[in-house]
Motif scaffolding. Structure first.
Motif, PDB file in Angstrom:
ATOM      1  N   LYS A 250     -29.404  -0.705  -8.604  1.00  0.00           N
ATOM      2  CA  LYS A 250     -28.236  -0.110  -7.747  1.00  0.00           C
ATOM      3  C   LYS A 250     -27.211  -0.607  -6.292  1.00  0.00           C
ATOM      4  N   GLU A 252     -26.059  -0.505  -2.479  1.00  0.00           N
ATOM      5  CA  GLU A 252     -25.299   0.794  -1.626  1.00  0.00           C
ATOM      6  C   GLU A 252     -24.968   0.414  -1.123  1.00  0.00           C
ATOM      7  N   GLU A 254     -20.848   2.278   1.796  1.00  0.00           N
ATOM      8  CA  GLU A 254     -20.690   3.466   2.757  1.00  0.00           C
ATOM      9  C   GLU A 254     -20.335   4.331   2.475  1.00  0.00           C
ATOM     10  N   GLU A 282     -19.654   7.635  -3.625  1.00  0.00           N
ATOM     11  CA  GLU A 282     -21.494   8.602  -3.229  1.00  0.00           C
ATOM     12  C   GLU A 282     -21.961   8.451  -4.954  1.00  0.00           C
ATOM     13  N   ASN A 441     -21.394   1.357 -10.578  1.00  0.00           N
ATOM     14  CA  ASN A 441     -21.329   0.522  -8.723  1.00  0.00           C
ATOM     15  C   ASN A 441     -20.138   0.675  -8.534  1.00  0.00           C
ATOM     16  N   SER A 445     -17.188   1.756  -5.280  1.00  0.00           N
ATOM     17  CA  SER A 445     -17.207   0.898  -4.439  1.00  0.00           C
ATOM     18  C   SER A 445     -15.954   1.018  -4.014  1.00  0.00           C
ATOM     19  N   ASP A 465     -27.479   8.303  -5.542  1.00  0.00           N
ATOM     20  CA  ASP A 465     -27.541   8.421  -3.822  1.00  0.00           C
ATOM     21  C   ASP A 465     -28.170   9.216  -3.331  1.00  0.00           C
ATOM     22  N   ASN A 480     -32.630  13.372  -1.281  1.00  0.00           N
ATOM     23  CA  ASN A 480     -32.389  11.930  -1.063  1.00  0.00           C
ATOM     24  C   ASN A 480     -32.739  10.933  -1.576  1.00  0.00           C
ATOM     25  N   ARG A 481     -32.040   9.989  -1.730  1.00  0.00           N
ATOM     26  CA  ARG A 481     -32.889   8.643  -2.906  1.00  0.00           C
ATOM     27  C   ARG A 481     -34.332   8.249  -2.482  1.00  0.00           C
ATOM     28  N   GLU A 482     -34.594   8.088  -1.082  1.00  0.00           N
ATOM     29  CA  GLU A 482     -35.647   7.937  -0.484  1.00  0.00           C
ATOM     30  C   GLU A 482     -36.412   8.686  -0.885  1.00  0.00           C
TER      31      GLU A 482
END
Length: 502
Positions: A250, A252, A254, A282, A441, A445, A465, A480-482
């Protein structure tokens, strides 16, 4: 030393002068679950088709209980106690469950050959109950879910007094509950001395249920390892010839503007008040058990099935999507979960499949421009690293992973703003999976919004995400991912309560 139940030694096979198997070895003990692994195109299916009498071998020997055999047909294989359950289901939809289980082997009365329906029903119930499958034997197979049909295939195999059972991706279409039931059946078959060859790309399953693993690569035998004395990293390295350190690479990114917004989407009896959004760059994952409504949501968004109410907003503008062509014009793409029935025309070429969604770009005045079609195909073949002799190759002859790349490629050619991926890596080997993740990915992007539906929780957790969870046509979770975990997702998927991101 015990004689192996099955021993395949120095197996060679060529098609049209191209060698697809070379000096392949495989053995199976009674009461063993032996995994056969390798990337798509490694030769696993060809080797099993030789065992099942679909193909003849060019060289080498096949021994059953120490006796060399020449297996000329699937019926000859069955007489030797060998049954193969293919990944593509082999049932007749308009016949009942019991008719499918005993097709060609019906119970009959004496010389009159009248069918003993009561006996067939009784025996069907017995085999279905061994799988924990509570369906009536007189139910039409076409009325069953894909997962139930898979279990009927296994019940059919059980009815044949099988000694060697080949399972090709047996859990691909099963729910977690059905998988647990299947594993219990496998354990009971082990105790009865049945040897099983287990083909799957799901590493977690292999290490849970199998005793040994044999790996093939490029039509050759790489090696055999005991599950207790190896690990996933070693098997992956054997399969691909290199290490894949990050299963879910994955990146990251924006996020940009809101690309897709769904408000209160409903479809009577199927979808209930669905609302969510996806931003540029996303990846939003959708998790849930089979029958939760995930695929139905994808098809509703794409105009395959009509909705009763709600609104779809693309790039800030409400759109009316009544049919797939409306969706394509609006910038949506849909990779369906069933590539063979819904994503490809198997009898057509790679080139024709890649160009079918972009006819306007490869034609003029209603006539196909061969040069443009060739250029598009070659571009996608190169970009996606599709393994095919040429663009004119029949797509049905490609491996599962390369077929999936063709499906993705035909939609990439439309340059979508929103990409809906329904089970994008189902039946795809670990090397091809990583290529699909890398492609996701890359698209993200470039500002594409991605909606990914997957039954593999590690994949959802690894590539998303944000994660939405569905149950019975409703959204029951949003993480959320976290903060997402398997436990939280399964709680929402099984009715343990609704949870939403803080």
């Amino acid at each position: 030393m015990n004689t192996p139940l099955l021993e395949m030694k120095d197996i060679d096979k060529s098609f049209s002068g191209v060698k697809v198997l070379e000096q392949v070895q495989f053995s199976l003990e009674a009461g063993e679950v032996h995994a056969l692994m390798g990337e798509n195109g490694a030769g696993k299916s060809t080797l099993m088709k030789i065992l099942n009498g679909i193909y003849s071998r060019d060289n080498g020997t096949v021994r059953i209980k120490g006796t060399e055999q020449s297996i000329s047909s699937p019926s000859a294989a069955q007489e030797l106690g060998i049954v193969m359950i293919h990944q593509e289901l082999n049932l007749i939809p308009h016949l009942t469950v019991m008719e499918n289980i005993f097709l060609g082997r019906e119970f009959t009365f004496g010389p009159t050959r009248l069918i003993r329906w009561g006996k067939m029903k009784q025996e069907s119930v017995r085999y279905l109950s061994q799988l924990g499958l509570e369906i009536h034997p007189e139910t039409l197979v076409g009325d069953l879910s894909v997962g139930q049909q898979q279990l009927v295939e296994i019940a059919k195999a059980l009815s044949m007094n099988t000694e060697i059972l080949v399972l090709d991706e047996p859990t691909a279409a099963l729910t977690d509950r059905e998988i647990e039931g299947l594993f219990q059946v496998i354990l009971s078959l082990k105790e009865r001395g049945v040897g099983m060859i287990y083909i799957s790309h799901r590493m977690e399953e292999i290490f849970r249920i199998c005793d040994r693993i044999t790996v093939m690569r490029d039509g050759r035998y790489v090696g055999t390892e005991e599950v207790a004395h190896t690990d996933m990293d070693q098997i992956v390295k054997m399969m691909v010839g290199r290490e894949i350190k990050d299963r879910f690479p994955k990146v990251e990114i924006e996020f940009g503007e809101e690309k897709l917004k769904v408000e209160n989407l409903s479809q009577k009896g199927v979808l209930h008040d669905i609302s969510f959004s996806v931003r540029a760059g996303e990846i939003v994952g959708i998790a849930g058990l089979m029958g939760a409504g995930r695929t139905e949501l994808a098809k509703a968004l794409f105009g395959v099935t009509p909705v009763d109410s709600g609104q779809i907003i693309l790039q800030g503008k409400p759109v009316q999507i009544r049919k797939p062509m409306d969706a394509i014009r609006a910038g949506l793409a849909l990779v369906t979960e069933d590539r063979k029935d819904e994503g490809l025309i198997l009898s057509m070429s790679v080139r024709d499949n890649l160009g079918m969604t972009s006819l306007a770009a490869v034609s003029k005045l209603g006539f196909l421009n061969d040069t443009k079609e060739d250029e598009l195909a070659e571009s996608m073949i190169t970009s996606l690293r599709i393994k095919t002799p040429n663009s004119g190759q029949e797509v049905g002859s490609l491996s599962g992973g390369n077929q999936q790349k063709v499906v993705i490629g035909k939609w990439l050619a439309t340059k979508p703003e929103v990409f809906i991926l329904d089970e994008p890596t189902r039946g795809v080997d670990i090397g091809a999976k990583k290529e699909i993740y890398d492609l996701m990915n890359r698209l993200a992007s470039e500002g594409v919004a991605i909606l990914m539906i997957s039954s593999e929780l590690p994949e959802v957790l690894g590539m998303s995400d944000r994660i939405l969870v569905m149950r019975e046509g409703k959204l029951t979770g949003h993480f959320n991912r976290e903060e997402a975990t398997q436990e939280k997702i399964m709680k929402c998927a099984t009715g343990g309560g609704e949870q939403h991101a803080s």
